[in-house]
Write an enzyme that holds these catalytic residues in place. Structure first.
Site, short mmCIF file in Angstrom:
data_model
loop_
_atom_site.label_atom_id
_atom_site.label_comp_id
_atom_site.label_asym_id
_atom_site.label_seq_id
_atom_site.Cartn_x
_atom_site.Cartn_y
_atom_site.Cartn_z
N TYR A 1 0.84 -1.21 0.00
CA TYR A 1 0.00 0.00 0.00
C TYR A 1 0.87 1.25 0.00
CZ TYR A 1 -3.73 3.20 1.56
OH TYR A 1 -4.64 4.23 1.67
N LYS B 1 0.78 4.10 -2.98
CA LYS B 1 0.43 5.51 -2.76
C LYS B 1 1.60 6.44 -3.08
CE LYS B 1 -3.92 5.29 -1.44
NZ LYS B 1 -4.98 5.81 -2.33
#
Length: 261
Positions: free
Chosen positions: A157, A161
Site C-alpha cells: 500500500y 500511494k
C-alpha cells in the site's frame, strides 16, 4: 447575491458510494457543481445520491454504475458527466485500498492488486478525463499518509500511494499548459467502510491517537473539505501537490500494529 464557487461546473467522482467519495460529492454539490458519482454497486450509489440530495436539495446528482478499473466503464461515466452540460471541470478518483500483510508474507499478487487499486484506477480516470477538460479543470486524487510514512504490514500500500504521488507530479507538470491542475489529498486514519475493522478496536484507535497531535481521527467531511478547496478558485495557483489532512500525524509516524503493547 453571492455565487457558489463551483456554479456551472461539472464533476465526476469515482468510488462515489464510499464514505469519502460520497462526502466529496456532497461538498462539490454544496459548492454548486453538477456531480456524477460512479461505483460498482448501483444500490449503494442510489443511497449516496439520496444522502446528497437530502443535504443539498437543489443538487444535480447522477449515478453511473461501473468499475473504476475498467477503461470502458470509466469512459462511459466521463461521457455521462460531460453530457450534462457539455463540459467536464472536476475529476475526483477516490478508489483505493489494500490488505494488511507483513512484508515476508506478502505476495506479488498483493502488490499487483494494490498498484491496480491505487494507481491504475487514478491513471485511467486522468488519462480519459483530461481530454474532456477543454476549458481546463482540476483533478484531485486521494493518497494517504502511507505515501511518506512507513507503515508495518502495508508495504504494498505504501509503495502504491507513493507511486500515485509520483504520477500526480508528472501529470500536473504535463497538463499545466492546458490549464488542468492535478493535486492529491493525503488522509490520515479516516472513518470509512474500508477502515471499519480498525475503528471497531479501541486499542488500535488509541495507538493512532498517540501519533496524532490533534488527538482525533478523521471523518470523511475533513477530506471532502480539502477536495472542495482544490476543486475551487481559491486553489487556482496550486498544482502537483499532495496535502496532508491528518491531524498532524505526519509530524510523527504510523503506529506499528504488529508490535506488542
Amino acid at each position: 447575491m453571492s455565487t457558489a464557487p463551483l456554479a456551472g461546473k461539472t464533476a465526476l467522482v469515482t468510488g462515489g458510494s464510499g464514505g469519502i467519495g460520497t462526502a466529496c460529492a456532497r461538498a462539490l454539490a454544496a459548492d454548486g457543481s453538477r456531480v456524477v458519482i460512479m461505483g460498482r454497486r448501483e444500490e449503494a450509489l442510489r443511497a449516496s445520491r439520496s444522502q446528497i440530495a437530502d443535504a443539498v436539495p437543489d443538487a444535480e446528482i447522477a449515478i453511473c454504475p461501473g468499475d473504476a478499473g475498467s477503461e470502458e466503464d470509466v469512459g462511459r461515466a466521463l461521457e455521462q458527466a460531460h453530457a450534462l452540460a457539455g463540459r467536464l471541470d472536476i475529476l475526483v478518483p477516490t478508489v483505493g485500498g489494500s490488505g494488511f500483510a507483513p512484508f515476508l508474507s506478502a505476495s506479488v499478487a498483493d502488490l499487483r492488486r494494490d498498484l491496480d487499486l491505487n494507481i491504475t484506477t487514478a491513471f485511467i480516470a486522468m488519462r480519459l478525463g483530461a481530454p474532456l477538460m477543454k476549458a481546463g479543470g482540476s483533478i484531485i486524487c486521494i493518497s494517504s499518509t502511507a505515501a511518506t510514512l512507513p507503515f508495518p504490514a502495508l508495504a504494498t500500500y505504501c509503495a502504491s500511494k507513493a507511486g500515485l504521488e509520483g504520477l500526480i507530479r508528472t501529470v500536473a507538470d504535463e497538463l499545466g499548459a492546458l490549464g488542468i491542475r492535478v493535486n492529491a489529498v493525503r488522509p490520515g486514519l479516516t472513518r470509512s467502510e474500508a477502515t471499519a475493522d480498525m475503528f471497531a478496536d479501541p486499542a488500535v484507535i488509541g495507538r493512532f491517537l498517540e501519533q496524532t497531535p490533534l488527538k482525533r481521527v478523521g471523518e470523511p467531511e475533513d477530506i471532502a473539505a480539502a477536495v472542495a478547496y482544490l476543486a475551487g478558485p481559491g486553489s487556482s495557483w496550486v498544482t502537483g501537490q499532495s496535502f496532508a489532512v491528518d491531524g498532524g500525524q505526519e509530524l510523527r509516524r504510523n503506529p506499528d500494529l504488529l508490535g506488542a503493547g
